[in-house]
Scaffold this motif. Structure first.
Motif, short mmCIF file in Angstrom:
data_model
loop_
_atom_site.label_atom_id
_atom_site.label_comp_id
_atom_site.label_asym_id
_atom_site.label_seq_id
_atom_site.Cartn_x
_atom_site.Cartn_y
_atom_site.Cartn_z
N THR A 116 10.32 -1.79 -18.29
CA THR A 116 10.80 -0.42 -18.40
C THR A 116 12.30 -0.43 -18.66
OG1 THR A 116 11.36 -0.11 -16.06
CG2 THR A 116 9.04 0.26 -16.70
N PHE B 168 2.30 8.43 -5.78
CA PHE B 168 2.10 7.73 -7.05
C PHE B 168 3.39 7.70 -7.83
CE2 PHE B 168 -1.86 9.74 -5.85
CZ PHE B 168 -2.80 8.75 -6.06
N THR B 169 3.49 6.78 -8.78
CA THR B 169 4.61 6.73 -9.71
C THR B 169 4.10 6.19 -11.03
OG1 THR B 169 6.93 6.09 -9.95
CG2 THR B 169 5.41 4.41 -9.11
N ASP B 170 4.91 6.33 -12.07
CA ASP B 170 4.54 5.87 -13.40
C ASP B 170 5.52 4.80 -13.88
OD1 ASP B 170 2.49 7.78 -13.58
OD2 ASP B 170 3.86 9.28 -14.39
N ARG C 105 -0.31 3.52 -7.39
CA ARG C 105 -0.03 3.98 -6.02
C ARG C 105 1.21 3.27 -5.46
NH1 ARG C 105 -5.32 2.69 -5.91
NH2 ARG C 105 -6.76 4.42 -5.98
N ILE C 106 2.01 4.05 -4.74
CA ILE C 106 3.12 3.51 -3.95
C ILE C 106 3.02 4.18 -2.57
CG2 ILE C 106 4.64 3.06 -5.91
CD1 ILE C 106 6.10 5.70 -5.20
N ARG D 108 0.06 4.63 -14.30
CA ARG D 108 0.23 5.34 -13.02
C ARG D 108 -0.37 4.46 -11.93
NH1 ARG D 108 0.06 11.54 -12.12
NH2 ARG D 108 1.96 11.06 -13.21
#
Length: 78
Positions: free
Chosen positions: A48, A29-31, A24-25, A22
């Protein structure tokens, strides 16, 4: 080594381990879920399904290893 810090955990892992990270953007947040690729001094790469994601360690808020994905189901026949 302090493994309570997510970036320290990522730095300690060998490439090829499946992880979820996880980070920060802009706006939240994103994973990233996938296989850990390159592990550098300032960032790591997670492969991914949608491609490689390069994540700077200062942006990481959580990270852990995860088990392999379950096997794909066979399609149903009508």
């Amino acid at each position: 080594m302090n493994f309570s810090e997510p970036a320290a955990l990522l730095r300690s892992l060998q490439p090829g381990v499946r992880v979820v990270v996880r980070y920060r953007i802009d706006g939240g947040f994103t994973d990233a879920l996938g296989t850990l690729g390159a592990v550098g001094d300032t960032e790591c790469t997670v492969a991914t399904r949608r491609g490689d994601v390069v994540i700077a360690y200062p942006l990481v808020t959580a990270a852990k290893t995860v088990p392999p994905p379950p096997p794909r189901r066979t399609p149903r026949r009508s």
